[in-house]
Every structure is written in C-alpha cells, then in structure tokens.
Design a protein around this motif. Structure first.
Motif, PDB file in Angstrom:
ATOM      1  N   TYR A   1       1.159  -1.673  -0.143  1.00  0.00           N
ATOM      2  CA  TYR A   1       0.016   0.052   0.182  1.00  0.00           C
ATOM      3  C   TYR A   1       0.259   0.950  -0.113  1.00  0.00           C
ATOM      4  O   TYR A   1       0.597   2.497  -0.411  1.00  0.00           O
ATOM      5  CB  TYR A   1      -0.735   0.237   1.116  1.00  0.00           C
ATOM      6  CG  TYR A   1      -1.943  -1.122   1.049  1.00  0.00           C
ATOM      7  CD1 TYR A   1      -3.545  -1.139   0.035  1.00  0.00           C
ATOM      8  CD2 TYR A   1      -1.290  -2.912   1.474  1.00  0.00           C
ATOM      9  CE1 TYR A   1      -3.609  -2.461   0.327  1.00  0.00           C
ATOM     10  CE2 TYR A   1      -2.251  -3.733   1.417  1.00  0.00           C
ATOM     11  CZ  TYR A   1      -3.464  -3.360   0.694  1.00  0.00           C
ATOM     12  OH  TYR A   1      -4.588  -4.921   0.321  1.00  0.00           O
TER      13      TYR A   1
ATOM     14  N   GLU B   1       1.114   4.324  -3.441  1.00  0.00           N
ATOM     15  CA  GLU B   1       0.369   6.000  -2.797  1.00  0.00           C
ATOM     16  C   GLU B   1       1.879   6.736  -3.052  1.00  0.00           C
ATOM     17  O   GLU B   1       2.048   7.531  -3.256  1.00  0.00           O
ATOM     18  CB  GLU B   1       0.297   5.844  -1.178  1.00  0.00           C
ATOM     19  CG  GLU B   1      -0.578   4.964  -1.158  1.00  0.00           C
ATOM     20  CD  GLU B   1      -1.895   5.876  -1.029  1.00  0.00           C
ATOM     21  OE1 GLU B   1      -1.638   7.351  -1.587  1.00  0.00           O
ATOM     22  OE2 GLU B   1      -3.382   5.265  -0.460  1.00  0.00           O
TER      23      GLU B   1
ATOM     24  N   ILE C   1      -6.735   2.294  -4.852  1.00  0.00           N
ATOM     25  CA  ILE C   1      -5.930   3.110  -4.669  1.00  0.00           C
ATOM     26  C   ILE C   1      -5.326   4.279  -5.908  1.00  0.00           C
ATOM     27  O   ILE C   1      -5.851   5.113  -5.992  1.00  0.00           O
ATOM     28  CB  ILE C   1      -4.841   2.841  -4.128  1.00  0.00           C
ATOM     29  CG1 ILE C   1      -5.090   2.055  -2.790  1.00  0.00           C
ATOM     30  CG2 ILE C   1      -3.288   3.702  -3.779  1.00  0.00           C
ATOM     31  CD1 ILE C   1      -4.545   1.322  -1.621  1.00  0.00           C
TER      32      ILE C   1
END
Length: 236
Positions: free
Chosen positions: A134, A138, A170
């Motif tokens: 994750y 990002e 995302i």
C-alpha cells in the motif's frame, strides 16, 4: 562466472538495429517515461538463456548488474534474482526481497517489473503483512506503483483477490497510462477466476475509472456486456 564475462557475451550478441527498435518501443525519448534508457538490442529469450547460464553469478555481483545503465543487463539481473529466490532458503529469499525494494529506481520499466514483481515481492509477502504494498501504491514513483499492483498477480494465481482490489482502488485516479494498463490487466486476471467479484468492483467504479483501465478489465467479457460497460449502461 563473472560480470565481465557476461558483459562480453552481451556486447558480442548486440544488434544495433534491434536496439533502435527497443528504444522506440520502450519510450526512451526526451520527456518519455524511459528517457535515456540504453539497449544492446537482444531479445528476451536470449536474455533468459544468458541468465540461466549465469545463475551462479554471486548475489553481490547480480545486485551490481541490476544498477547497470543497460536495459538488458538489468533484466538479466532480475532473471538471475528470480532463479536464486526460487532455489534459496528463507534467509536468501529475505535478502533478495529487501534488495529488490532497495533498487526500485533501477527496476524502471514495465517489462522489468512485470517479469519480477510477482515472483519476488508478491511471493515473499504471501504469508506476511502487506502494508508495504500500500505504501508502494501511494508512491510518487510510477515504477513503485506498478510494482504494487503487479505483485498481486501472485495472489490472483492463488485465488486471493483482496490485495488486487484494494490496490486497484488506490490507483483508480492515477494519471499514468502504464498504471491504467496494469490495473486493468490485474482486474481482468482476477475476473477470469472469479467473474462476480470483478463485476462487483466494476459496477462500483467503472464510470469513474480511466478508459484504458476499463477496456483492459473487460477485454474478455461477452461482447454485449462489454459494450454496455463502454457505453455506461450497466446499472451500479
């Protein structure tokens, strides 16, 4: 086996005309995503054979090779790392995984990532905390974001789709075409194994996702349903 011997083989195998084709194909021009990347002009099957022949190259030398300015040397280094990873014990796997993440600025084209991320990052994290994925998703780095989604291919192949859909969410608003393609591809692969889950995801997001991402995701859908998605007629 030594780096010098490997480099000598590459120089002798080089094809300048093919190198020009690769430089165009991999977008190495000014302002393009792989600006300045250099090629010998050696095709992938030949590179795989060289990597197999140089499997015994030391890990330290392999990590030097991965930092090469030559594209083929970086790809061969990744092929060697995958071999070492697959045959290594727990300690070696951890060392290779950590080295991979320390060198993401050299794993800097889609073919390098697509060849390796699932086999090293995805494999290593399969039974571990996946927070790092994750963080990569990002990242400001295009390549780290692609590593994040492509690493989940390993889980898709093991019928575990959670990370793929979370990371896809995302990356829905990512501004780069290479991410749109990668996410769409992974959604398609997940959907080939569990169509209903992909449909649930698409019904929630398809009207807002980049067109390229959607086209890749629904490529294998029945034509009538595919057209409904493209025309925005699927009920959410």
């Amino acid at each position: 086996m030594s780096i010098l011997k490997l480099k000598d083989i590459l120089v002798k195998t080089a094809n300048p005309e093919q190198a020009k084709i690769h430089q165009r194909f991999f977008k190495t021009g000014k302002g393009e995503y792989a600006e300045g990347d250099l090629f010998y002009g050696i095709k992938v099957p030949v590179q795989r054979k060289i990597a197999k022949d140089f499997y015994n190259l030391s890990l330290s030398d392999t990590l030097i090779l991965i930092q090469s300015k030559m594209h083929e040397e970086r790809l061969i280094a990744l092929f060697i790392l995958i071999q070492k990873y697959n045959k290594g014990d727990v300690k070696i796997k951890k060392e290779i995984y950590e080295a991979y993440l320390k060198n993401t600025n050299y794993i800097n084209n889609w073919d390098l990532i697509d060849t390796s991320a699932e086999h090293i990052v995805g494999n290593y994290l399969i039974d571990k905390d996946k927070t790092i994925l994750y963080k990569l998703a990002e990242s400001k780095s295009l390549w780290e974001r692609r590593i994040a989604i492509m690493a989940t291919f390993h889980y898709i192949k093991n019928k575990n789709y959670k990370e793929t859909y979370k990371i896809a969410e995302i990356l829905l608003n990512d501004d780069h075409d290479l991410i749109h393609k990668a996410v769409g591809w992974m959604l398609r692969e997940a959907g080939k194994r569990d169509f209903k889950l992909e449909e649930n995801f698409l019904k929630k997001h398809y009207k807002n996702m980049p067109r390229t991402m959607l086209r890749y995701a629904i490529e294998k859908f029945p034509e009538e349903l595919r057209q409904m998605y493209l025309k925005g007629k699927v009920k959410t």
